[in-house]
Design an enzyme around this catalytic site. Sequence first.
Site, PDB file in Angstrom:
ATOM      1  N   PHE A 120      26.506  67.101  56.250  1.00 25.43           N
ATOM      2  CA  PHE A 120      26.951  65.720  56.104  1.00 25.43           C
ATOM      3  C   PHE A 120      25.858  64.696  56.360  1.00 25.43           C
ATOM      4  O   PHE A 120      26.098  63.517  56.333  1.00 25.43           O
ATOM      5  CB  PHE A 120      28.095  65.457  57.078  1.00 25.43           C
ATOM      6  CG  PHE A 120      29.322  66.215  56.728  1.00 25.43           C
ATOM      7  CD1 PHE A 120      30.166  65.768  55.734  1.00 25.43           C
ATOM      8  CD2 PHE A 120      29.629  67.386  57.387  1.00 25.43           C
ATOM      9  CE1 PHE A 120      31.300  66.463  55.419  1.00 25.43           C
ATOM     10  CE2 PHE A 120      30.766  68.089  57.068  1.00 25.43           C
ATOM     11  CZ  PHE A 120      31.597  67.625  56.088  1.00 25.43           C
ATOM     12  N   GLU A 153      37.127  59.897  57.264  1.00 25.81           N
ATOM     13  CA  GLU A 153      36.287  60.274  56.112  1.00 25.81           C
ATOM     14  C   GLU A 153      35.561  61.577  56.403  1.00 25.81           C
ATOM     15  O   GLU A 153      35.037  61.775  57.503  1.00 25.81           O
ATOM     16  CB  GLU A 153      35.216  59.199  55.883  1.00 25.81           C
ATOM     17  CG  GLU A 153      35.631  58.065  55.005  1.00 25.81           C
ATOM     18  CD  GLU A 153      34.493  57.057  54.781  1.00 25.81           C
ATOM     19  OE1 GLU A 153      33.304  57.412  54.917  1.00 25.81           O
ATOM     20  OE2 GLU A 153      34.825  55.896  54.492  1.00 25.81           O
ATOM     21  N   SER A 154      35.465  62.441  55.393  1.00 28.18           N
ATOM     22  CA  SER A 154      34.620  63.631  55.450  1.00 28.18           C
ATOM     23  C   SER A 154      35.016  64.531  56.630  1.00 28.18           C
ATOM     24  O   SER A 154      36.138  65.031  56.636  1.00 28.18           O
ATOM     25  CB  SER A 154      33.148  63.176  55.504  1.00 28.18           C
ATOM     26  OG  SER A 154      32.290  64.242  55.311  1.00 28.18           O
ATOM     27  N   SER A 155      34.161  64.716  57.626  1.00 27.27           N
ATOM     28  CA  SER A 155      34.563  65.505  58.788  1.00 27.27           C
ATOM     29  C   SER A 155      35.801  64.882  59.442  1.00 27.27           C
ATOM     30  O   SER A 155      36.704  65.592  59.906  1.00 27.27           O
ATOM     31  CB  SER A 155      33.410  65.564  59.797  1.00 27.27           C
ATOM     32  OG  SER A 155      33.804  66.253  60.948  1.00 27.27           O
TER      33      SER A 155
END
Length: 301
Positions: A3, A147-149
């Site tokens: 990431f 978001e994301s993780s």
Amino acid sequence: MRFSTLATGLAALSGVHAAAISEQGQLVKRASLTQVQNFGDNPSGIKMFIYVPSNLQPNPPVVLVLHACAWTAGSFFGTTKYSQFADQHGFVLIYGQTPTDGACWDVSSDQTLKHDGGGDSKGLSSMVKYALQQYNGDASKVFVTGESSGAMMTQVMAAVYPDLFAAGSEFSGEPAGCFATGTVRGWNSQCAGGQLHHTAEEWASIVHNMYPGYTGAYPRMQIFHGDVDQTLNIASFNESIKEWSGVFGYSGTAEQTIDNNPGAKLTKYIYGDRLQGIWGHGFGHVVPTNETEALTWFGLI
Ligand SMILES: *[C@@H]1O[C@H](CO)[C@@H](O)[C@H](O)[C@H]1NC(C)=O
Ligand SMILES: *[C@@H]1O[C@H](CO)[C@@H](O)[C@H](O)[C@H]1NC(C)=O
């Protein structure tokens, strides 16, 4: 790929102080993001930051916001508009932060993937309970987004602590349990690479095994994903939809498809009252947070 691409030049802000000019032209001090030290059981040492608007509702809803890897609570607070909505609507915001700056959320260990099993998910559940108690919050209006993780963790929190949350909205994550490795903050390349597939029934039993014996409702879920995501394979979208379709007993076929919703290059698929997916055309990692859409899904605005 990890990431770190998300880190793009964002300095971590520690304690963001905002000020606004009133209609009379005076400088009005607004609420600020502040750290809470002792918020309850926190086995992995994650950090809690809270934003309590000055016009707090009597029984405020609580929204938990989760950053991506390489971010912090302060940086995500600074780049999201949730505090402006909290000022207008009087709800409490919690920004969680991983134990070391820039770390990913633990969405892989046995502890975090078990109700009251420990890990980051336990600490996050403690933050929510602390905020509900401290501000006399409305336990039926607790929400999670990221978001994301933080999107992966949104799905994990919904699966592991379904008793706490009414709804989740996630931007470019993975189904709960997909990242399992048995290690803390592990990287599951099979999941990230889109090689891990389950049927809706299999995903549902993975979710149910995270909180055996739980018979209550699961949070409504909104899933965003981009169709050219190179970090978390585009298969994540279908796997997430299958997971929550399995949990809700939906067919997994969209009942309704709405183009350009909620915005340009986005298509909304409605699978039932409790589940929608939003597919981003030409979006890589991530589909950016849309605060208006998430808060509308939560019923807060
Ligand atoms: C996702 O599912 C839809 C509908 O079943 C299918 O048309 C599509 O090809 C799938 N996408 C991926 C990336 O597997
Ligand atoms: C965000 O969602 C709102 C509706 O909830 C929509 O009006 C707006 O266009 C969306 N923004 C983007 C960038 O998609």
